[in-house]
Design a protein around this motif. Structure first.
Motif, PDB file in Angstrom:
ATOM      1  N   GLY A 155     -38.833 -25.906  27.826  1.00 31.33           N
ATOM      2  CA  GLY A 155     -39.713 -26.106  28.972  1.00 31.33           C
ATOM      3  C   GLY A 155     -38.968 -26.715  30.146  1.00 31.33           C
ATOM      4  O   GLY A 155     -37.726 -26.805  30.140  1.00 31.33           O
ATOM      5  N   PHE A 156     -39.736 -27.146  31.133  1.00 36.35           N
ATOM      6  CA  PHE A 156     -39.162 -27.726  32.345  1.00 36.35           C
ATOM      7  C   PHE A 156     -40.050 -28.879  32.818  1.00 36.35           C
ATOM      8  O   PHE A 156     -41.264 -28.863  32.606  1.00 36.35           O
ATOM      9  CB  PHE A 156     -39.059 -26.689  33.464  1.00 36.35           C
ATOM     10  CG  PHE A 156     -38.231 -25.488  33.100  1.00 36.35           C
ATOM     11  CD1 PHE A 156     -36.864 -25.478  33.322  1.00 36.35           C
ATOM     12  CD2 PHE A 156     -38.825 -24.372  32.508  1.00 36.35           C
ATOM     13  CE1 PHE A 156     -36.096 -24.365  32.973  1.00 36.35           C
ATOM     14  CE2 PHE A 156     -38.074 -23.264  32.156  1.00 36.35           C
ATOM     15  CZ  PHE A 156     -36.707 -23.275  32.383  1.00 36.35           C
ATOM     16  N   ILE A 157     -39.430 -29.841  33.453  1.00 31.18           N
ATOM     17  CA  ILE A 157     -40.186 -30.923  34.081  1.00 31.18           C
ATOM     18  C   ILE A 157     -39.832 -30.954  35.560  1.00 31.18           C
ATOM     19  O   ILE A 157     -38.648 -30.867  35.933  1.00 31.18           O
ATOM     20  CB  ILE A 157     -39.908 -32.288  33.412  1.00 31.18           C
ATOM     21  CG1 ILE A 157     -40.781 -33.375  34.051  1.00 31.18           C
ATOM     22  CG2 ILE A 157     -38.426 -32.658  33.464  1.00 31.18           C
ATOM     23  CD1 ILE A 157     -40.795 -34.684  33.268  1.00 31.18           C
ATOM     24  N   ARG A 158     -40.858 -31.011  36.396  1.00 30.89           N
ATOM     25  CA  ARG A 158     -40.656 -31.052  37.852  1.00 30.89           C
ATOM     26  C   ARG A 158     -41.178 -32.373  38.388  1.00 30.89           C
ATOM     27  O   ARG A 158     -42.314 -32.766  38.112  1.00 30.89           O
ATOM     28  CB  ARG A 158     -41.398 -29.889  38.525  1.00 30.89           C
ATOM     29  CG  ARG A 158     -41.357 -29.924  40.048  1.00 30.89           C
ATOM     30  CD  ARG A 158     -42.028 -28.695  40.643  1.00 30.89           C
ATOM     31  NE  ARG A 158     -43.437 -28.597  40.309  1.00 30.89           N
ATOM     32  CZ  ARG A 158     -44.419 -29.205  40.977  1.00 30.89           C
ATOM     33  NH1 ARG A 158     -44.131 -29.983  42.032  1.00 30.89           N
ATOM     34  NH2 ARG A 158     -45.681 -29.055  40.605  1.00 30.89           N
ATOM     35  N   ILE A 159     -40.327 -33.079  39.148  1.00 26.08           N
ATOM     36  CA  ILE A 159     -40.716 -34.356  39.741  1.00 26.08           C
ATOM     37  C   ILE A 159     -40.473 -34.299  41.248  1.00 26.08           C
ATOM     38  O   ILE A 159     -39.412 -33.871  41.698  1.00 26.08           O
ATOM     39  CB  ILE A 159     -39.922 -35.536  39.141  1.00 26.08           C
ATOM     40  CG1 ILE A 159     -40.202 -35.657  37.635  1.00 26.08           C
ATOM     41  CG2 ILE A 159     -40.293 -36.846  39.829  1.00 26.08           C
ATOM     42  CD1 ILE A 159     -39.445 -36.792  36.964  1.00 26.08           C
ATOM     43  N   THR A 160     -41.465 -34.722  41.993  1.00 29.93           N
ATOM     44  CA  THR A 160     -41.333 -34.816  43.443  1.00 29.93           C
ATOM     45  C   THR A 160     -41.125 -36.277  43.815  1.00 29.93           C
ATOM     46  O   THR A 160     -41.952 -37.125  43.496  1.00 29.93           O
ATOM     47  CB  THR A 160     -42.589 -34.293  44.157  1.00 29.93           C
ATOM     48  OG1 THR A 160     -42.863 -32.965  43.715  1.00 29.93           O
ATOM     49  CG2 THR A 160     -42.385 -34.287  45.665  1.00 29.93           C
ATOM     50  N   PHE A 161     -39.995 -36.564  44.457  1.00 25.29           N
ATOM     51  CA  PHE A 161     -39.645 -37.937  44.823  1.00 25.29           C
ATOM     52  C   PHE A 161     -39.996 -38.205  46.283  1.00 25.29           C
ATOM     53  O   PHE A 161     -39.857 -37.322  47.137  1.00 25.29           O
ATOM     54  CB  PHE A 161     -38.155 -38.191  44.609  1.00 25.29           C
ATOM     55  CG  PHE A 161     -37.726 -38.146  43.174  1.00 25.29           C
ATOM     56  CD1 PHE A 161     -37.823 -39.268  42.375  1.00 25.29           C
ATOM     57  CD2 PHE A 161     -37.219 -36.978  42.617  1.00 25.29           C
ATOM     58  CE1 PHE A 161     -37.438 -39.233  41.049  1.00 25.29           C
ATOM     59  CE2 PHE A 161     -36.834 -36.925  41.297  1.00 25.29           C
ATOM     60  CZ  PHE A 161     -36.948 -38.057  40.507  1.00 25.29           C
ATOM     61  N   GLU A 162     -40.432 -39.421  46.532  1.00 27.27           N
ATOM     62  CA  GLU A 162     -40.671 -39.880  47.909  1.00 27.27           C
ATOM     63  C   GLU A 162     -39.349 -40.441  48.437  1.00 27.27           C
ATOM     64  O   GLU A 162     -39.075 -41.635  48.330  1.00 27.27           O
ATOM     65  CB  GLU A 162     -41.754 -40.959  47.932  1.00 27.27           C
ATOM     66  CG  GLU A 162     -43.126 -40.483  47.504  1.00 27.27           C
ATOM     67  CD  GLU A 162     -43.872 -39.792  48.626  1.00 27.27           C
ATOM     68  OE1 GLU A 162     -43.244 -39.445  49.641  1.00 27.27           O
ATOM     69  OE2 GLU A 162     -45.087 -39.596  48.491  1.00 27.27           O
ATOM     70  N   THR A 163     -38.519 -39.567  48.998  1.00 28.83           N
ATOM     71  CA  THR A 163     -37.184 -39.993  49.414  1.00 28.83           C
ATOM     72  C   THR A 163     -37.229 -41.055  50.506  1.00 28.83           C
ATOM     73  O   THR A 163     -36.332 -41.897  50.604  1.00 28.83           O
ATOM     74  CB  THR A 163     -36.369 -38.783  49.909  1.00 28.83           C
ATOM     75  OG1 THR A 163     -37.112 -38.108  50.942  1.00 28.83           O
ATOM     76  CG2 THR A 163     -36.105 -37.818  48.779  1.00 28.83           C
TER      77      THR A 163
END
Length: 202
Positions: A140-148
């Motif tokens: 599978g895959f994990i996607r994370i969106t960071f608040e840069t």
């Protein structure tokens, strides 16, 4: 004789002025290089931090995804999204089908701001995808969106403050040089005036 000495003094003053200006530009150029260096360091720190976090998240998700434990995967994504540096987190299976996501998760299209003018919605955010591996196989895959913007907020403040201090030092040094030149010129003028008075008295 006096004329040649006067010409020599003029030449030396011109050289001193050029040296002063050259030193000013040298310090200004080096200050810009230091600022750019700080930006590169910041970018490297951000890359290291985000990659470390998503790698750890993928490692944790591996056990849950292999057991098809959607409840624990949901808890993991919500736990990740509580971090002030994370906007949302989503887990997919090997076919790219959504398995679990944090409550605040957005679709990839929304995160990338594809439906907003000039993709303004993605400003200040960075999205990373990491494969979830179990026994050497991608499950599978994990996607994370960071608040840069939040990731770099502290270092941004520090670097901007350092830049202000640095430019203030440059300007102060330049003004000090001008004042020193003015004082030396005034002292030289006073001595020449005294010599003229003594000459007339004699």
């Amino acid at each position: 004789m006096n004329g040649s000495l006067f010409s020599l003094r003029v030449v030396l003053r011109i050289i001193a002025v050029f040296c002063l200006v050259a030193m000013f530009f040298f310090m200004a150029e080096n200050s810009v290089m230091i600022s750019k260096g700080n930006e590169r360091i910041q970018a490297n720190q951000l890359e290291t931090l985000t990659k470390l976090l998503i790698s750890q998240a993928a490692l944790t998700a591996s056990e849950f995804l292999s057991e098809q434990d959607e409840k624990r995967l949901k808890a993991l994504t919500n736990q990740l999204s509580k971090d002030r540096l994370v906007f949302d987190a989503t887990v997919y299976d090997a076919e790219g089908v959504l398995v679990a996501s944090s409550d605040s998760a957005l679709s990839v299209r929304d995160v990338l701001g594809l439906d907003t003018p000039l993709q303004t919605a993605r400003i200040g955010r960075q999205q990373l995808v990491e494969p979830v591996i179990d026994e050497g196989n991608v499950i599978g895959f994990i996607r994370i969106t960071f608040e840069t913007g939040k990731v770099t907020a502290i270092s941004d403040h520090h670097y901007r403050k350092s830049d202000r201090y640095m430019y203030m030092m440059i300007v102060t040094s330049f003004i000090s040089g001008l004042l020193l030149a003015f004082l030396l010129r005034k002292k030289s003028y006073s001595r020449s005036s005294d010599n003229i008075l003594l000459k007339h008295t004699g």
